[in-house]
Scaffold this motif. Sequence first.
Motif, short mmCIF file in Angstrom:
data_model
loop_
_atom_site.label_atom_id
_atom_site.label_comp_id
_atom_site.label_asym_id
_atom_site.label_seq_id
_atom_site.Cartn_x
_atom_site.Cartn_y
_atom_site.Cartn_z
N TYR A 21 1.56 3.22 -8.33
CA TYR A 21 1.29 2.04 -9.13
C TYR A 21 -0.18 1.66 -9.03
CZ TYR A 21 1.30 -2.75 -10.79
OH TYR A 21 1.01 -3.90 -11.47
N GLY A 22 -0.92 1.70 -10.13
CA GLY A 22 -2.31 1.32 -10.17
C GLY A 22 -3.20 2.18 -9.30
N SER A 23 -2.82 3.43 -9.04
CA SER A 23 -3.60 4.24 -8.13
C SER A 23 -3.88 5.61 -8.72
CB SER A 23 -2.86 4.40 -6.80
OG SER A 23 -1.78 5.29 -6.96
N GLY A 24 -4.69 6.35 -8.01
CA GLY A 24 -4.98 7.71 -8.43
C GLY A 24 -3.94 8.71 -7.99
N GLY A 25 -3.00 8.28 -7.19
CA GLY A 25 -1.89 9.14 -6.81
C GLY A 25 -2.23 10.21 -5.81
N ASN A 26 -3.24 10.01 -4.96
CA ASN A 26 -3.61 11.07 -4.05
C ASN A 26 -3.19 10.79 -2.61
OD1 ASN A 26 -5.34 9.09 -3.23
ND2 ASN A 26 -7.23 10.15 -3.84
N VAL A 27 -2.25 9.87 -2.41
CA VAL A 27 -1.79 9.57 -1.06
C VAL A 27 -0.68 10.52 -0.66
CG1 VAL A 27 -0.67 7.85 0.39
CG2 VAL A 27 -2.47 7.16 -1.18
N THR A 28 -0.74 11.03 0.54
CA THR A 28 0.31 11.89 1.09
C THR A 28 0.89 11.24 2.33
OG1 THR A 28 -1.27 13.12 2.44
CG2 THR A 28 -0.80 13.97 0.24
N SER A 29 2.16 11.57 2.62
CA SER A 29 2.81 11.01 3.80
C SER A 29 3.51 12.14 4.56
CB SER A 29 3.82 9.94 3.40
OG SER A 29 4.76 10.46 2.47
N THR A 30 3.48 12.05 5.88
CA THR A 30 4.11 13.07 6.72
C THR A 30 4.43 12.46 8.07
OG1 THR A 30 3.88 15.32 7.54
CG2 THR A 30 1.92 13.92 7.67
N ILE A 31 5.21 13.17 8.87
CA ILE A 31 5.53 12.74 10.21
C ILE A 31 4.69 13.54 11.19
CG2 ILE A 31 7.35 12.51 11.95
CD1 ILE A 31 7.70 10.67 9.60
N VAL A 32 4.05 12.84 12.13
CA VAL A 32 3.16 13.50 13.09
C VAL A 32 3.52 13.04 14.50
CG1 VAL A 32 1.28 13.71 11.42
CG2 VAL A 32 1.42 11.68 12.90
N GLY A 42 -5.15 9.04 2.24
CA GLY A 42 -5.57 9.02 0.85
C GLY A 42 -7.05 8.74 0.70
N ASN A 43 -7.63 9.18 -0.41
CA ASN A 43 -9.03 8.95 -0.71
C ASN A 43 -9.17 7.61 -1.43
OD1 ASN A 43 -9.66 11.49 0.32
ND2 ASN A 43 -9.27 12.46 -1.66
N ILE A 44 -9.99 6.72 -0.89
CA ILE A 44 -10.08 5.36 -1.40
C ILE A 44 -11.44 5.14 -2.04
CG2 ILE A 44 -9.81 2.91 -0.82
CD1 ILE A 44 -7.39 4.76 -0.27
N LEU A 79 -6.36 -0.58 -0.32
CA LEU A 79 -7.03 -1.31 -1.39
C LEU A 79 -8.54 -1.15 -1.24
CD1 LEU A 79 -4.99 -4.63 -1.19
CD2 LEU A 79 -4.75 -2.84 -2.90
N GLY A 80 -9.20 -0.71 -2.29
CA GLY A 80 -10.65 -0.67 -2.30
C GLY A 80 -11.19 -1.88 -3.01
N PHE A 81 -12.03 -2.68 -2.35
CA PHE A 81 -12.53 -3.89 -3.02
C PHE A 81 -14.02 -4.12 -2.79
CE2 PHE A 81 -12.73 -6.15 0.96
CZ PHE A 81 -11.64 -5.70 1.70
N ALA A 113 -12.92 8.99 2.45
CA ALA A 113 -12.30 10.26 2.04
C ALA A 113 -12.07 11.15 3.25
CB ALA A 113 -13.19 10.98 1.03
N PRO A 114 -10.85 11.25 3.78
CA PRO A 114 -9.77 10.32 3.42
C PRO A 114 -9.70 9.15 4.39
CG PRO A 114 -8.90 12.10 4.71
CD PRO A 114 -10.40 12.35 4.60
N GLU A 115 -8.91 8.14 4.03
CA GLU A 115 -8.52 7.07 4.95
C GLU A 115 -7.14 7.45 5.47
OE1 GLU A 115 -9.29 3.17 6.73
OE2 GLU A 115 -10.54 4.47 5.49
N THR A 116 -7.00 7.55 6.79
CA THR A 116 -5.74 8.02 7.37
C THR A 116 -5.21 6.96 8.34
OG1 THR A 116 -6.43 10.32 7.17
CG2 THR A 116 -4.61 9.85 8.65
#
Length: 792
Positions: free
Chosen positions: A56-67, A82-84, A191-193, A200-203
């Motif tokens: 929603y309202g994003s570039g869609g480059n966020v990934t999620s995983t279990i670490v 994700g890259n913000i 959120l980038g403001f 790149a990236p924010e983890t």
Amino acid sequence: MYSYPLSSIIRFVIISTRLLFVAVCSSSLATHAQITVLTDDFDSDSLGAFGSTYNYGSGGNVTSTIVAPGAGGAGRALQLSGNITNGVSENAGVNSPVYVPTGNTDPDLSDYTLSFDMAITQGANTGVGVMLNIFGTGAADGSSYAVPISQITVGGGFEHFSVNLGTLPTGYQIPALNPTDSQYSFQLVFLGFNASVTAAPETIELDNLQITVASNTNTYPNPPPSGTNTTAPYYVNPPIYADYPDPDIIRVGNDFYFTTTTFIDVPGLTVLHSQDLVHWEIVTHLIPQLTGSPNYNITNGIQNYGNGVFASSIRYYNGTFYVVDQPNGQPTATIFYSTNIAGPWQSHQLNVGAFDPGLYIETNGTGYIVTAGGWQNNTTFLTLNSGFSQVVASTTITNGLGLEGSHVYRVGSYYYVFNSQPATGNFYVSRAPSLFGPYTFMKNLDNAHGGHQGGIVDMPDGSYYGFIMKDSGTIGRMTYISPIFWSNGWPVWGTSNAPGQVPATAPMPIVGAPDYKIPTSDDFSSPTLGLQWQFNHNPDNTRWSLTDRPGFLRLHPTAATNFWYARNTLIQKGLGPWSGAEVKLDLSNLQPGDICGLGALGKSNATIAVTCNSPGNYTLSQNVIVSLDSTKTNLSTTTVTTAPYTSTAIFLRLSMDFIQSRGTVLYSADGRNWTQLGGQFNIAYDWLTGTFQGEQFAIFCYNPQPGTGYVDVDWYRFVPPPYINGVVKNPDSSMTLYFANSPGSTNILQAASGLGTWQNVSTNIGDSNGFWQFTDTNANSLPVQFYRSYTR
């Protein structure tokens, strides 16, 4: 008194609306055990790609995983990356395990506690925001928490967070999680403001996510329809959604009195009255004209915004009210006194100064003033003579904390002093067995959990309520109230199941008291100004009148080069979350060079102005003025757009959205067909470079070289914020929502099953009293639904 910006505050915007609401079950409060309704430590989840990614309202480059490892160096955690970039929201979310709810089927939002551990393993903790959303299966019942990531050190490991959901920002008004859902989902949002943000990236890693709810079977009903709220069993904070800062509140019998800061507004030092701490009326202003400096007159291009009346203190003893204050810049304090709260008031000029004074009167009649400034590390106790006209002794103690805004009480065997710590936004209470100490200091609250300057007031039943000022963005600094309970002799804000925070809602302190209101609209039929009005400085009383043309406010232009320096500007507070004002002007007596109109006065100033070129020939303009530094004389002035106008009657409209910090201006020749002039403009609050107040509506008339012209103001109509005042679940499973709105306006109600696509479900349903209702017959099939309302 001062409110400095906190580095941990994160601004974020969810969606551009006038109001956002979710219909849920009726509210209740609880004082029972906590039940876990959602928990996930991610240890039992499989490695690899996990859950779903929201775009929603994003570039869609966020990934999620279990670490691994998770918090504490053991187990596993959820990792989002994700890259913000500036202005972009990057969302990722997962589904939690199924659970079976029990114990509380009708919760209030303050019944919920959210806790989790979070770490930033790569990226930055400045210039970006992080928000944690919790949703039910309908993706509409939920809540959102802005994580103060400035508290997290990148690469420094997990930090633990715990928050009561009743304290979440009002800009995202989602009342409660629905415990009858069988599954929840949660979502992290980057959120980038900041224009310079590139991460790149924010983890981020998340672990030990948990939501608990207080067990409870004691419910009370939803609020009744508008107009019957004197019997409503609960209130919503803040009681007055407007800039009424630096409060001091006392009780005399069944009446509460509230003094508040007014800066250079005249008349100044406002006193309000209530019988339940929730519904207030203005009863008087103590200072008819500011003295001590010619700058209060705003002549010769000199303004004095941000000075004048600062925090005051009110007390009552032996049939007399006393108020002490020291206008900023004046050398000594003043004590005002009267046997009638409405006046007339007399005063004593004291022989010493007292910044942010706190008045205390012993049972034997001895008076004291406690004073401290945030730039100091001392608190001074001033002893007054028997007539409260002079200071006769002084005792200083060390606080070591840079405190101010003193409020003094005796409860039981202790003296208590409440103070603000402006450098941090913290709120302290200290206690001692003697007025002069030694004192023990304890942090009592902070701005994130309710506010940072205030005190307590005793109730008729012997209990106490707290009142506290909270920095609230563009609207300014608002006063909240809160239940108080005592633990080991210390006051605790909130309820026993949610201690240490001011609740969003709580039971009415007193039920059935008069439903007082602060007036707004005015037809100027009275020969005196209503108490809701003030001037922006000491007025020139020869240049305005309510009697020259009965039923009209006449404004003769004062000498000024622009709106910022215009004397005799008549002002009234804006109300949140959104409000508007309309005026009807008679332009027929304007002379060349006269400029009049409607404006927003604050840090960022915008006007819709009428400039007289010649009689009957006018130019309309949208103008924006921004004070750029602390001198408040370095101004950025912009004429955004202009339009010609020839009629001698004009209607002007100004709307201010305090959630989005934006405003618009419109004009009309007939009051029915409106044209917007220019685009949206910013509105803002700032103590250093602005007026030190929330944005105010302003009616003005000025001319660099004023002559014999004038403008007549026929009326001022305040357009209140649209809000949902009640939700009633009907026997047929439909749901009726009650609204308050503006009489005769066009009302638009929209609904959505999520936060994406909105649909109009009803329009033009306002009645003659300004109240309206909407019944949703789909409530059975859509038990959880978002609603928002607009006024046009």
